[in-house]
Motif scaffolding. Structure first.
Motif, PDB file in Angstrom:
ATOM      1  N   TYR A  68       0.835  -1.200   0.000  1.00 23.95           N
ATOM      2  CA  TYR A  68       0.000   0.000   0.000  1.00 23.95           C
ATOM      3  C   TYR A  68       0.874   1.256   0.000  1.00 23.95           C
ATOM      4  O   TYR A  68       0.644   2.180  -0.777  1.00 23.95           O
ATOM      5  N   LEU A  69       1.888   1.281   0.851  1.00 25.93           N
ATOM      6  CA  LEU A  69       2.774   2.444   0.905  1.00 25.93           C
ATOM      7  C   LEU A  69       3.564   2.603  -0.386  1.00 25.93           C
ATOM      8  O   LEU A  69       3.867   3.716  -0.804  1.00 25.93           O
ATOM      9  N   LEU A  70       3.901   1.484  -1.026  1.00 26.81           N
ATOM     10  CA  LEU A  70       4.643   1.532  -2.279  1.00 26.81           C
ATOM     11  C   LEU A  70       3.762   1.918  -3.460  1.00 26.81           C
ATOM     12  O   LEU A  70       4.265   2.218  -4.539  1.00 26.81           O
ATOM     13  N   GLY A  71       2.449   1.917  -3.263  1.00 26.10           N
ATOM     14  CA  GLY A  71       1.533   2.271  -4.340  1.00 26.10           C
ATOM     15  C   GLY A  71       1.195   1.103  -5.255  1.00 26.10           C
ATOM     16  O   GLY A  71       0.694   1.284  -6.349  1.00 26.10           O
ATOM     17  N   ARG A  72       1.467  -0.109  -4.794  1.00 26.11           N
ATOM     18  CA  ARG A  72       1.183  -1.298  -5.602  1.00 26.11           C
ATOM     19  C   ARG A  72      -0.250  -1.774  -5.442  1.00 26.11           C
ATOM     20  O   ARG A  72      -0.713  -2.626  -6.195  1.00 26.11           O
ATOM     21  N   THR A  73      -0.950  -1.252  -4.461  1.00 22.64           N
ATOM     22  CA  THR A  73      -2.366  -1.577  -4.236  1.00 22.64           C
ATOM     23  C   THR A  73      -3.045  -0.362  -3.600  1.00 22.64           C
ATOM     24  O   THR A  73      -2.399   0.432  -2.928  1.00 22.64           O
ATOM     25  N   ASP A  74      -4.334  -0.258  -3.863  1.00 19.37           N
ATOM     26  CA  ASP A  74      -5.129   0.799  -3.242  1.00 19.37           C
ATOM     27  C   ASP A  74      -5.732   0.337  -1.920  1.00 19.37           C
ATOM     28  O   ASP A  74      -6.357   1.119  -1.214  1.00 19.37           O
ATOM     29  N   ASN A  75      -5.589  -0.940  -1.627  1.00 23.27           N
ATOM     30  CA  ASN A  75      -6.153  -1.528  -0.416  1.00 23.27           C
ATOM     31  C   ASN A  75      -5.104  -1.531   0.698  1.00 23.27           C
ATOM     32  O   ASN A  75      -4.095  -2.233   0.602  1.00 23.27           O
ATOM     33  N   PRO A  76      -5.317  -0.765   1.762  1.00 26.01           N
ATOM     34  CA  PRO A  76      -4.336  -0.698   2.835  1.00 26.01           C
ATOM     35  C   PRO A  76      -4.306  -1.929   3.737  1.00 26.01           C
ATOM     36  O   PRO A  76      -3.388  -2.112   4.527  1.00 26.01           O
ATOM     37  N   GLU A  77      -5.315  -2.804   3.592  1.00 22.41           N
ATOM     38  CA  GLU A  77      -5.428  -3.962   4.476  1.00 22.41           C
ATOM     39  C   GLU A  77      -4.244  -4.905   4.325  1.00 22.41           C
ATOM     40  O   GLU A  77      -3.768  -5.155   3.226  1.00 22.41           O
ATOM     41  N   VAL A  78      -3.807  -5.418   5.464  1.00 23.10           N
ATOM     42  CA  VAL A  78      -2.729  -6.385   5.476  1.00 23.10           C
ATOM     43  C   VAL A  78      -3.331  -7.765   5.339  1.00 23.10           C
ATOM     44  O   VAL A  78      -4.281  -8.109   6.047  1.00 23.10           O
ATOM     45  N   ASN A  79      -2.819  -8.558   4.411  1.00 22.24           N
ATOM     46  CA  ASN A  79      -3.290  -9.938   4.269  1.00 22.24           C
ATOM     47  C   ASN A  79      -2.760 -10.751   5.429  1.00 22.24           C
ATOM     48  O   ASN A  79      -1.566 -10.891   5.591  1.00 22.24           O
ATOM     49  N   LYS A  80      -3.657 -11.249   6.261  1.00 18.91           N
ATOM     50  CA  LYS A  80      -3.248 -11.972   7.453  1.00 18.91           C
ATOM     51  C   LYS A  80      -3.505 -13.433   7.297  1.00 18.91           C
ATOM     52  O   LYS A  80      -4.288 -13.907   6.616  1.00 18.91           O
TER      53      LYS A  80
END
Length: 80
Positions: A68-80
């Motif tokens: 998310y911070l790198l801009g590779r996804t718009d979804n900030p959620e962490v895949n757990k």
């Protein structure tokens, strides 16, 4: 094959600012708690890269993914 830019420190600094503001987190406090330099974000805005472990710690603190911070996804959620 053209090389793509995978790391844009200015964009990452902006994403950190947006995410911290949305969560009501002061960047200065976050950097202090993570024991990162107080000028870390300023350095990023001027094109300096930060260590991958520092970026991961910031993402964990902001409860979002590094992608998310790198801009590779718009979804900030962490895949757990």
């Amino acid at each position: 094959m053209e090389a793509s830019i995978l790391y844009n420190s200015l964009h990452i600094a902006e994403m950190i600012k947006i995410r911290s503001k949305a969560q009501g987190i002061a960047i200065k406090n976050m950097l202090d708690e993570l024991e990162l330099g107080s000028n870390t974000i300023s350095h990023m805005r001027h094109g300096r890269a930060i260590a991958s472990d520092s970026l991961a710690r910031i993402a964990d603190y902001l409860d979002c993914s590094v992608d998310y911070l790198l801009g590779r996804t718009d979804n900030p959620e962490v895949n757990k």
